[in-house]
Write an enzyme that holds these catalytic residues in place. Sequence first.
Site, PDB file in Angstrom:
ATOM      1  N   HIS A   1       0.814  -1.224   0.000  1.00 50.28           N
ATOM      2  CA  HIS A   1       0.000   0.000   0.000  1.00 50.28           C
ATOM      3  C   HIS A   1       0.840   1.263   0.000  1.00 50.28           C
ATOM      4  O   HIS A   1       0.308   2.354  -0.231  1.00 50.28           O
ATOM      5  CB  HIS A   1      -0.943  -0.005   1.211  1.00 50.28           C
ATOM      6  CG  HIS A   1      -2.046  -1.014   1.084  1.00 50.28           C
ATOM      7  ND1 HIS A   1      -3.306  -0.678   0.673  1.00 50.28           N
ATOM      8  CD2 HIS A   1      -2.047  -2.357   1.251  1.00 50.28           C
ATOM      9  CE1 HIS A   1      -4.057  -1.777   0.618  1.00 50.28           C
ATOM     10  NE2 HIS A   1      -3.316  -2.808   0.965  1.00 50.28           N
TER      11      HIS A   1
ATOM     12  N   ASP B   1       3.671   9.358  -1.147  1.00 47.45           N
ATOM     13  CA  ASP B   1       2.479   8.626  -0.739  1.00 47.45           C
ATOM     14  C   ASP B   1       2.251   7.486  -1.711  1.00 47.45           C
ATOM     15  O   ASP B   1       2.412   7.672  -2.920  1.00 47.45           O
ATOM     16  CB  ASP B   1       1.255   9.563  -0.775  1.00 47.45           C
ATOM     17  CG  ASP B   1       0.347   9.359   0.421  1.00 47.45           C
ATOM     18  OD1 ASP B   1       0.219   8.203   0.860  1.00 47.45           O
ATOM     19  OD2 ASP B   1      -0.223  10.352   0.901  1.00 47.45           O
TER      20      ASP B   1
HETATM   21  C1  GDG Z   1      -1.967   4.089   3.214  1.00 44.76           C
HETATM   22  C2  GDG Z   1      -0.922   4.701   2.266  1.00 44.76           C
HETATM   23  C3  GDG Z   1      -2.570   4.517   0.409  1.00 44.76           C
HETATM   24  C4  GDG Z   1      -8.153  10.642   7.461  1.00 44.76           C
HETATM   25  N1  GDG Z   1      -8.516  11.414   8.494  1.00 44.76           N
HETATM   26  C5  GDG Z   1      -9.707  10.965   8.903  1.00 44.76           C
HETATM   27  C6  GDG Z   1     -10.076   9.884   8.094  1.00 44.76           C
HETATM   28  N2  GDG Z   1      -9.108   9.733   7.203  1.00 44.76           N
HETATM   29  C7  GDG Z   1      -9.172   8.735   6.126  1.00 44.76           C
HETATM   30  C8  GDG Z   1      -9.234   9.392   4.772  1.00 44.76           C
HETATM   31  C9  GDG Z   1      -8.750   8.267   3.874  1.00 44.76           C
HETATM   32  C10 GDG Z   1      -7.761   7.541   4.797  1.00 44.76           C
HETATM   33  O1  GDG Z   1      -8.037   7.925   6.130  1.00 44.76           O
HETATM   34  C11 GDG Z   1      -6.323   7.951   4.505  1.00 44.76           C
HETATM   35  O2  GDG Z   1      -5.918   7.304   3.369  1.00 44.76           O
HETATM   36  P1  GDG Z   1      -4.653   7.783   2.524  1.00 44.76           P
HETATM   37  O3  GDG Z   1      -4.569   6.953   1.300  1.00 44.76           O
HETATM   38  O4  GDG Z   1      -4.796   9.218   2.197  1.00 44.76           O
HETATM   39  O5  GDG Z   1      -3.378   7.577   3.480  1.00 44.76           O
HETATM   40  P2  GDG Z   1      -2.817   6.445   4.535  1.00 44.76           P
HETATM   41  O6  GDG Z   1      -3.656   6.363   5.743  1.00 44.76           O
HETATM   42  O7  GDG Z   1      -1.403   6.838   4.781  1.00 44.76           O
HETATM   43  O8  GDG Z   1      -2.899   5.047   3.756  1.00 44.76           O
HETATM   44  C12 GDG Z   1      -1.610   5.456   1.145  1.00 44.76           C
HETATM   45  C13 GDG Z   1      -3.501   3.820   1.377  1.00 44.76           C
HETATM   46  O9  GDG Z   1      -2.761   3.160   2.412  1.00 44.76           O
HETATM   47  C14 GDG Z   1      -4.388   2.791   0.685  1.00 44.76           C
HETATM   48  O10 GDG Z   1      -3.648   1.868  -0.070  1.00 44.76           O
HETATM   49  O11 GDG Z   1      -3.353   5.300  -0.485  1.00 44.76           O
HETATM   50  O12 GDG Z   1      -0.642   5.953   0.234  1.00 44.76           O
HETATM   51  O13 GDG Z   1      -0.033   5.570   2.978  1.00 44.76           O
HETATM   52  O14 GDG Z   1      -9.770   7.383   3.539  1.00 44.76           O
HETATM   53  O15 GDG Z   1     -10.536   9.853   4.515  1.00 44.76           O
HETATM   54  N3  GDG Z   1     -11.239   9.214   8.203  1.00 44.76           N
HETATM   55  C15 GDG Z   1     -12.082   9.610   9.193  1.00 44.76           C
HETATM   56  N4  GDG Z   1     -11.772  10.654  10.026  1.00 44.76           N
HETATM   57  C16 GDG Z   1     -10.620  11.358   9.917  1.00 44.76           C
HETATM   58  O16 GDG Z   1     -10.382  12.326  10.664  1.00 44.76           O
HETATM   59  N5  GDG Z   1     -13.243   8.977   9.335  1.00 44.76           N
END
Ligand code: GDG
Length: 459
Positions: free
Chosen positions: A154, A362
């Site tokens: 991921h 990322d």
């Molecule tokens: C890893 C990889 C890859 C965030 N704040 C809140 C909240 N979130 C949710 C977002 C989004 C998720 O968390 C974050 O996803 P990301 O992809 O942006 O980043 P990582 O957590 O680092 O994820 C990344 C991912 O895995 C999937 O393969 O894309 O590159 O690092 O869904 O909305 N959700 C809630 N409250 C918050 O305050 N409910």
Amino acid sequence: MGRLIAISNRTAADPKARAGGLAVAVWESLQKSGGMWIGWSGDLVEEKPRGVNVFRDDGVQFVLTDLSEQEHDGFYLQYANSVLWPIFHYRLDLASFDNESFAVYSAVNRRIAEITAERAAPGDTIWVHDYHFLLVADCLRHLGWEGPTGFFLHIPFPAPEMFRALPEHQWIARALSAYDVIGLQSQQDRRNFIRYMEEEHGGTELSDGRLQVFGATVKVEAYPIGIDAAGFEKAAESELAQSAADRIGRFLDGRQLVIGVDRMDYSKGLPERFEAVGQLFDDNPDLHGKVSVTQITPPSRSKVEEYKELRIQLDQLSGRINGDYGDLDWLPLRYLARAYGREELAGLFRRASVGLVTPLRDGMNLVAKEFVMAQQEDDPGVLILSEFAGAAEQLTSALIVNPHDTWRLANTIRSALQMPLEERQDRWRKLREIVTSQDINWWSANYLEDLNTLSEQAA
Ligand code: GDG
């Protein structure tokens, strides 16, 4: 057809964790095959755990293990999050190497493999997720498992020069060759992986794109992960979304909103983003009182030292900007170190004129895709996206930026705030088309099709 067995550090055993895109996709695939989800229970115990917690929920069997405190420290906090995470995100300076944590990491991978091997039957397919479990397929092969086993990373796969800095890189590379399919987020990650295997281990890319290395043939492919696009669009229309938009609307009082939502992590480029916001207000007095930036940053991994330092840095930077420019009835930067619900976030995205997604590195970045799905055609917001997010390969109609270039990032925010409606709509339609057509179900179907095809060929 046999069952699908998913392995990931955290599972969706808690129904509340089933709302996110990945959990939805894995959950649905597991339900279809009457599958099994193996991972950590989230609980810590004093001694090394002997048994597992097994239960069934809605057609899916969960097999969860606790971790001892010593395992949690060596496997999770140290090796996974203080060695692999920084190196895979190009932060060699933040990696803290020690031999002991790799031994604990290997032992936890072995235990997960043993738990899996005891339960997997011929015909089953195993799908391992993320950097916590790089060694699981190799352990499974040593335990006699011959069935199809895939891996999905991921996070980014770094440039070979960076990966080689890992003291255990040779070991890990050999272990990875035990997987049948290695899924990466982007073409850039795939190129990095292939180049590493070619340069370091004499691997050869075959004409069909598979990689021959360590006497094995592995399918290495980019499968950019998507979101539950329709679900997120619906979330943005919910009552909770509307009420969050109303709440922030009262504070904004007609001002334009620029929004960022990121876990508190040094990969997300938050200090650089705050610097650019400072520069925006330094250089553009006409924006004072007209624009408000809101950054939502739920703390994560707060036991790891680097994350504590990041928190202090963000407190200082936001204090500087608000101290310089804040007024009785206006704050230039609202920095909220807490989490909000998914619907609330969707409502805030919808209310925003600009979404800032500017990680330094990322794997994909799902927030970028969520921001797109929350917008409405009659007045869509503008996405500003880092060139170092995996999503930049797909979302080329966003305003693509280098997050290190403070001046240009500040200027891009200004241009986004002033972008004419027609251009905003044009860009947004193109983005929406990609996010909806390449959603989370597209992603898991593609991956599993490749893994199953290989297993049929092998049978
Ligand atoms: C890893 C990889 C890859 C965030 N704040 C809140 C909240 N979130 C949710 C977002 C989004 C998720 O968390 C974050 O996803 P990301 O992809 O942006 O980043 P990582 O957590 O680092 O994820 C990344 C991912 O895995 C999937 O393969 O894309 O590159 O690092 O869904 O909305 N959700 C809630 N409250 C918050 O305050 N409910």
